[in-house]
Design a protein around this motif. Structure first.
Motif, PDB file in Angstrom:
ATOM      1  N   LEU A 167      -4.526  -9.527   3.823  1.00  0.00           N
ATOM      2  CA  LEU A 167      -5.408 -10.303   2.878  1.00  0.00           C
ATOM      3  C   LEU A 167      -6.041 -11.314   3.456  1.00  0.00           C
ATOM      4  CD1 LEU A 167      -3.046  -9.909  -0.166  1.00  0.00           C
ATOM      5  CD2 LEU A 167      -4.871  -8.550   0.233  1.00  0.00           C
ATOM      6  N   PRO A 168      -7.245 -12.041   2.740  1.00  0.00           N
ATOM      7  CA  PRO A 168      -7.544 -13.203   3.281  1.00  0.00           C
ATOM      8  C   PRO A 168      -6.770 -14.359   3.776  1.00  0.00           C
ATOM      9  CG  PRO A 168      -9.014 -12.506   1.518  1.00  0.00           C
ATOM     10  CD  PRO A 168      -7.721 -11.709   1.626  1.00  0.00           C
ATOM     11  N   GLY A 169      -5.702 -14.492   2.978  1.00  0.00           N
ATOM     12  CA  GLY A 169      -4.633 -15.573   3.195  1.00  0.00           C
ATOM     13  C   GLY A 169      -3.329 -15.307   4.022  1.00  0.00           C
ATOM     14  N   GLY A 170      -3.396 -14.107   4.535  1.00  0.00           N
ATOM     15  CA  GLY A 170      -2.129 -13.554   5.319  1.00  0.00           C
ATOM     16  C   GLY A 170      -2.013 -12.148   4.602  1.00  0.00           C
ATOM     17  N   PHE A 171      -0.708 -11.582   4.567  1.00  0.00           N
ATOM     18  CA  PHE A 171      -0.220 -10.415   4.252  1.00  0.00           C
ATOM     19  C   PHE A 171       0.193 -10.420   3.014  1.00  0.00           C
ATOM     20  CE2 PHE A 171      -0.552 -10.250   8.723  1.00  0.00           C
ATOM     21  CZ  PHE A 171      -1.135  -9.010   9.257  1.00  0.00           C
ATOM     22  N   GLU A 172       0.171  -9.158   2.365  1.00  0.00           N
ATOM     23  CA  GLU A 172       0.786  -8.835   1.064  1.00  0.00           C
ATOM     24  C   GLU A 172       1.882  -7.881   1.159  1.00  0.00           C
ATOM     25  OE1 GLU A 172      -0.394  -7.638  -3.436  1.00  0.00           O
ATOM     26  OE2 GLU A 172      -1.239  -6.308  -1.737  1.00  0.00           O
ATOM     27  N   ARG A 173       3.135  -8.087   0.838  1.00  0.00           N
ATOM     28  CA  ARG A 173       4.356  -6.944   1.059  1.00  0.00           C
ATOM     29  C   ARG A 173       4.497  -6.512  -0.191  1.00  0.00           C
ATOM     30  NH1 ARG A 173       9.124  -9.617   3.190  1.00  0.00           N
ATOM     31  NH2 ARG A 173       9.853  -7.511   2.989  1.00  0.00           N
ATOM     32  N   ARG A 174       4.631  -5.231  -0.392  1.00  0.00           N
ATOM     33  CA  ARG A 174       5.086  -4.678  -1.493  1.00  0.00           C
ATOM     34  C   ARG A 174       5.447  -3.187  -1.535  1.00  0.00           C
ATOM     35  NH1 ARG A 174       0.942  -1.044  -4.122  1.00  0.00           N
ATOM     36  NH2 ARG A 174      -0.839  -1.135  -2.760  1.00  0.00           N
ATOM     37  N   MET A 175       6.555  -2.718  -2.357  1.00  0.00           N
ATOM     38  CA  MET A 175       7.152  -1.465  -2.368  1.00  0.00           C
ATOM     39  C   MET A 175       6.100  -0.517  -3.035  1.00  0.00           C
ATOM     40  SD  MET A 175       9.928  -1.722  -0.743  1.00  0.00           S
ATOM     41  CE  MET A 175      10.770  -0.434  -1.183  1.00  0.00           C
ATOM     42  N   VAL A 176       5.919   0.607  -2.365  1.00  0.00           N
ATOM     43  CA  VAL A 176       4.979   1.792  -2.932  1.00  0.00           C
ATOM     44  C   VAL A 176       6.049   3.013  -3.367  1.00  0.00           C
ATOM     45  CG1 VAL A 176       3.093   3.311  -2.646  1.00  0.00           C
ATOM     46  CG2 VAL A 176       3.217   1.091  -1.711  1.00  0.00           C
ATOM     47  N   GLU A 177       5.983   3.259  -4.410  1.00  0.00           N
ATOM     48  CA  GLU A 177       6.918   4.349  -4.951  1.00  0.00           C
ATOM     49  C   GLU A 177       6.177   5.682  -5.252  1.00  0.00           C
ATOM     50  OE1 GLU A 177      10.023   1.930  -7.832  1.00  0.00           O
ATOM     51  OE2 GLU A 177       8.164   2.679  -8.579  1.00  0.00           O
ATOM     52  N   THR A 178       6.854   6.760  -4.848  1.00  0.00           N
ATOM     53  CA  THR A 178       6.288   8.021  -5.024  1.00  0.00           C
ATOM     54  C   THR A 178       7.328   8.574  -6.327  1.00  0.00           C
ATOM     55  OG1 THR A 178       5.735   8.464  -2.883  1.00  0.00           O
ATOM     56  CG2 THR A 178       6.014  10.152  -4.388  1.00  0.00           C
ATOM     57  N   ILE A 179       6.520   8.718  -7.350  1.00  0.00           N
ATOM     58  CA  ILE A 179       7.094   9.203  -8.578  1.00  0.00           C
ATOM     59  C   ILE A 179       7.185  10.489  -9.008  1.00  0.00           C
ATOM     60  CG2 ILE A 179       7.427   8.594 -11.356  1.00  0.00           C
ATOM     61  CD1 ILE A 179       6.812   5.585 -10.204  1.00  0.00           C
ATOM     62  N   ALA A 180       7.944  11.298  -9.577  1.00  0.00           N
ATOM     63  CA  ALA A 180       7.598  12.536 -10.056  1.00  0.00           C
ATOM     64  C   ALA A 180       8.010  12.571 -11.642  1.00  0.00           C
ATOM     65  CB  ALA A 180       8.593  13.780  -9.269  1.00  0.00           C
ATOM     66  N   PHE A 181       7.050  13.374 -12.386  1.00  0.00           N
ATOM     67  CA  PHE A 181       7.316  13.659 -13.735  1.00  0.00           C
ATOM     68  C   PHE A 181       6.531  14.650 -14.163  1.00  0.00           C
ATOM     69  CE2 PHE A 181       3.345  11.027 -13.356  1.00  0.00           C
ATOM     70  CZ  PHE A 181       2.539  11.602 -14.233  1.00  0.00           C
ATOM     71  N   THR A 182       7.045  14.838 -15.509  1.00  0.00           N
ATOM     72  CA  THR A 182       6.040  16.202 -16.250  1.00  0.00           C
ATOM     73  C   THR A 182       5.461  15.540 -17.506  1.00  0.00           C
ATOM     74  OG1 THR A 182       8.215  17.448 -15.393  1.00  0.00           O
ATOM     75  CG2 THR A 182       6.821  18.373 -17.479  1.00  0.00           C
ATOM     76  N   THR A 183       4.321  15.872 -17.561  1.00  0.00           N
ATOM     77  CA  THR A 183       3.333  15.405 -18.881  1.00  0.00           C
ATOM     78  C   THR A 183       3.935  16.088 -20.079  1.00  0.00           C
ATOM     79  OG1 THR A 183       1.839  17.324 -18.444  1.00  0.00           O
ATOM     80  CG2 THR A 183       1.297  15.428 -17.064  1.00  0.00           C
ATOM     81  N   GLN A 184       3.541  15.795 -21.136  1.00  0.00           N
ATOM     82  CA  GLN A 184       3.469  16.317 -22.424  1.00  0.00           C
ATOM     83  C   GLN A 184       3.467  17.622 -22.392  1.00  0.00           C
ATOM     84  OE1 GLN A 184       2.058  13.661 -25.189  1.00  0.00           O
ATOM     85  NE2 GLN A 184       3.358  12.137 -24.685  1.00  0.00           N
ATOM     86  N   SER A 185       2.415  18.138 -21.697  1.00  0.00           N
ATOM     87  CA  SER A 185       1.991  19.797 -21.905  1.00  0.00           C
ATOM     88  C   SER A 185       2.782  20.455 -21.016  1.00  0.00           C
ATOM     89  CB  SER A 185       0.273  19.603 -21.663  1.00  0.00           C
ATOM     90  OG  SER A 185       0.178  19.077 -20.367  1.00  0.00           O
ATOM     91  N   GLY A 186       3.637  19.828 -20.028  1.00  0.00           N
ATOM     92  CA  GLY A 186       4.600  20.525 -19.014  1.00  0.00           C
ATOM     93  C   GLY A 186       4.063  20.573 -17.716  1.00  0.00           C
ATOM     94  N   VAL A 187       3.011  19.855 -17.390  1.00  0.00           N
ATOM     95  CA  VAL A 187       2.569  19.821 -15.840  1.00  0.00           C
ATOM     96  C   VAL A 187       3.278  18.961 -15.042  1.00  0.00           C
ATOM     97  CG1 VAL A 187       0.214  19.298 -14.382  1.00  0.00           C
ATOM     98  CG2 VAL A 187       0.082  20.390 -16.832  1.00  0.00           C
ATOM     99  N   ALA A 188       3.838  19.459 -13.948  1.00  0.00           N
ATOM    100  CA  ALA A 188       4.537  18.641 -12.957  1.00  0.00           C
ATOM    101  C   ALA A 188       3.693  17.834 -12.153  1.00  0.00           C
ATOM    102  CB  ALA A 188       5.379  19.494 -12.163  1.00  0.00           C
ATOM    103  N   VAL A 189       3.657  16.537 -11.974  1.00  0.00           N
ATOM    104  CA  VAL A 189       2.798  15.526 -11.406  1.00  0.00           C
ATOM    105  C   VAL A 189       3.924  14.625 -10.344  1.00  0.00           C
ATOM    106  CG1 VAL A 189       1.453  13.703 -11.296  1.00  0.00           C
ATOM    107  CG2 VAL A 189       1.318  15.474 -13.204  1.00  0.00           C
TER     108      VAL A 189
END
Length: 170
Positions: A71-93
């Motif tokens: 970033l312009p003022g340095g660095f940004e550190r954050r955790m990035v998550e991979t999340i698995a879920f099923t929608t209300q219509s049953g589609v896996a994401v």
């Protein structure tokens, strides 16, 4: 002492160099403004998804990894998550949340509440407190976007002022 070629360079070359430097600065400023506006649009979309339009679901954090961005003022550190879920219509994401306010917490293996877009389930948010969507607008990412937009606007004003000065339009 000064020859004719040197005088011609001083008369024509210096303003050209100033114009090139100003153009480079202008491109940098416009890039910062465009990134800031794109980030702001993404943040507002995430806020709307979390607060009003998103459908609720529960997902499982498949993995977490540290992400560093410059970033312009340095660095940004954050955790990035991979999340698995099923929608209300049953589609896996499975994918990365558009917004997660977890800081550096590793939630791998945990069940998390999330809200997703019914039209595009791959677009979802996973805040730690899904009831407090307003926090998105005041969190660290929003503050960084505010700084980026402020720097961009100030830079744009400097470019306009310098261009007017170079062109003699005062």
């Amino acid at each position: 002492m000064f020859d004719v070629e040197m005088i011609d360079f001083m008369r024509h070359g210096v303003p050209i160099l100033q114009g090139i430097a100003l153009l480079g600065f202008a491109v940098t400023v416009l890039g910062a403004l465009m990134r800031g506006v794109a980030g702001l649009i993404s943040l507002v979309r995430s806020y709307r998804l979390a607060s009003t339009t998103g459908l609720a679901a529960e997902g499982r954090v498949v993995s977490s990894s540290e992400h560093r961005s410059r970033l312009p003022g340095g660095f940004e550190r954050r955790m990035v998550e991979t999340i698995a879920f099923t929608t209300q219509s049953g589609v896996a994401v499975q994918g990365e949340a558009a917004h997660a306010d977890i800081g550096m917490e590793d939630r791998t293996g945990q069940t998390v509440a999330l809200r997703y877009d019914g039209q595009d389930p791959t677009r979802f948010v996973a805040p730690t407190d899904s009831g407090d969507a307003v926090e998105m607008l005041w969190g660290p990412r929003a503050q960084q976007l505010g700084k980026q937009l402020a720097v961009g606007v100030i830079g744009l004003l400097i470019v306009v002022w310098a261009a007017r000065l170079l062109l003699g339009i005062l």
